[in-house]
Scaffold this active site. Structure first.
Site, short mmCIF file in Angstrom:
data_model
loop_
_atom_site.label_atom_id
_atom_site.label_comp_id
_atom_site.label_asym_id
_atom_site.label_seq_id
_atom_site.Cartn_x
_atom_site.Cartn_y
_atom_site.Cartn_z
N CYS A 142 -19.18 55.23 23.90
CA CYS A 142 -18.85 55.41 22.47
C CYS A 142 -19.13 56.83 22.01
O CYS A 142 -18.51 57.77 22.49
CB CYS A 142 -19.55 54.35 21.62
SG CYS A 142 -18.74 54.11 20.00
N SER A 192 -16.93 49.69 17.58
CA SER A 192 -17.64 49.83 16.30
C SER A 192 -17.87 51.32 16.07
O SER A 192 -18.88 51.88 16.48
CB SER A 192 -18.98 49.08 16.34
OG SER A 192 -19.69 49.25 15.14
N HIS A 235 -17.88 49.50 23.11
CA HIS A 235 -19.24 49.05 23.39
C HIS A 235 -19.22 47.78 24.25
O HIS A 235 -19.56 46.69 23.79
CB HIS A 235 -19.99 48.74 22.09
CG HIS A 235 -20.53 49.94 21.40
ND1 HIS A 235 -21.65 50.61 21.85
CD2 HIS A 235 -20.13 50.59 20.27
CE1 HIS A 235 -21.91 51.62 21.03
NE2 HIS A 235 -21.00 51.64 20.08
N GLU A 237 -21.25 46.77 26.30
CA GLU A 237 -22.59 46.20 26.47
C GLU A 237 -23.01 45.28 25.33
O GLU A 237 -23.99 44.52 25.46
CB GLU A 237 -23.62 47.33 26.61
CG GLU A 237 -24.06 48.01 25.32
CD GLU A 237 -23.06 49.01 24.74
OE1 GLU A 237 -23.36 49.61 23.69
OE2 GLU A 237 -21.97 49.20 25.35
N ARG A 249 -25.55 43.44 8.09
CA ARG A 249 -26.40 44.56 7.66
C ARG A 249 -25.69 45.43 6.63
O ARG A 249 -26.24 45.75 5.58
CB ARG A 249 -26.78 45.41 8.88
CG ARG A 249 -27.58 46.68 8.58
CD ARG A 249 -27.43 47.68 9.71
NE ARG A 249 -26.05 48.14 9.84
CZ ARG A 249 -25.56 48.73 10.94
NH1 ARG A 249 -26.34 48.91 12.00
NH2 ARG A 249 -24.31 49.14 10.97
#
Length: 308
Positions: A142, A192, A235, A237, A249
């Site tokens: 990323c 993201s 991402h 992972e 969040r």
């Protein structure tokens, strides 16, 4: 691959409970083989979560993998205890004379800041330059991938009109490449991020190859011809609830954030996410470990040749 980490690291207990093969150093030292040495430069604020996610992907194979965690010396971690960082992380000064089979440089939540304005940019550049002579293959994730593309090849990032957020469909475009061996023609992966690199800029760089891409999210998996520098724009992972945590969040902070696409069942955030990228994440990391770390790295790391 049995993963060698300290018994005291939080990831050890978590992965043991998942029946993932982790090994403490005392047991590893009793085996007459050389572990693969993997360095993780963890730039994510959620240190323990990221440690565990990466450890999970590196474990459960036939080879020993010895994990070393690297931190910045010029930027203090704000979301984890200093005790944890002191006990489990090393700085560049600690490892600069060592050599590693592989290194992972993670993402970081600094995408909207110009590279040169990131407070640890000079330190990151030092590590990236050092990796060319002290690491056989480096896996960039990323923002870490965007930073490396800029540093090594001058490929610039561009701000997106809105966050690329969700699970996106990708297509393999270089089916013969070892990194995508065993991949389906189409697969899902999480993104993201607030910035992107342009595919035309990558295609104009003779050193780079696009291996997989998305019609919506753009180039996803890139590599140099010899596989010693690998770039993943998403991402893989991330675990099942990572995007859910990020979404909730940002909502709690009153930020203008859209629901992650293709993520919740029936696109309803009241439902659980659909975990549809795990198998290809494992496959990507294991292909990297097998074809570009285990098979190609010299047994004696002192014989490692620098990238020219």
């Amino acid at each position: 691959m049995p993963l060698i980490i300290p018994k005291e690291l939080p990831a050890y207990q978590t992965l043991s409970e998942e029946n993932i093969f982790v090994m403490h150093r005392e047991r590893a030292n009793s085996q007459m083989i050389r572990p693969l040495r993997i360095l993780v430069f963890n730039l994510m604020p959620t240190k323990i979560t990221t440690e565990t996610q990466i450890a999970r992907l590196l474990a459960n194979g036939p080879l020993q993998v010895q994990l070393t965690l690297l931190k910045t010396a010029t930027h203090d971690a704000a979301h984890v205890s200093e005790t944890h960082m002191q006990e489990f992380y090393r700085t560049f000064e600690d490892i600069k004379n060592d050599r590693f089979d592989g290194m992972i440089i993670t993402g970081a939540p600094v995408e909207t800041i110009e590279f040169e304005e990131v407070d640890y940019w000079d330190e990151l550049c030092q590590v990236m330059e050092w990796s060319k002579s002290h690491v056989y293959s480096t896996f960039h994730v990323c923002w870490g991938a965007q930073a490396a593309l800029y540093y090594h090849f001058g490929v610039r990032k561009h701000t997106l009109p809105k966050k690329m957020f969700g699970i996106f469909l990708h297509k393999v475009v270089k089916k013969g490449n070892p990194l995508v061996r065993g991949f389906d023609d189409e697969f899902f992966a999480p993104h993201s991020r607030h910035t992107e690199v342009m595919e035309e800029d990558i295609l104009n760089c003779p050193a780079l190859r696009v291996l997989a891409r998305s019609e919506t999210a753009g180039p996803y998996l890139l590599s140099t011809e010899n596989g010693r520098q690998i770039f993943v724009m998403g991402h893989p992972e991330y675990d099942k609830y990572t995007l859910d945590s990020e979404y909730k969040r940002d909502l709690s902070k009153g930020l203008d954030i859209e629901m992650p696409v293709n993520y919740y069942k029936e696109n309803d955030p009241g439902n659980k996410p659909i975990f549809r990228w795990r198998s290809h994440a494992f496959l990507l990391y294991h292909n990297w470990m097998n074809y570009y770390v285990y098979q190609d790295t010299p047994y004696n790391l002192e014989e490692l040749e620098a990238i020219r």
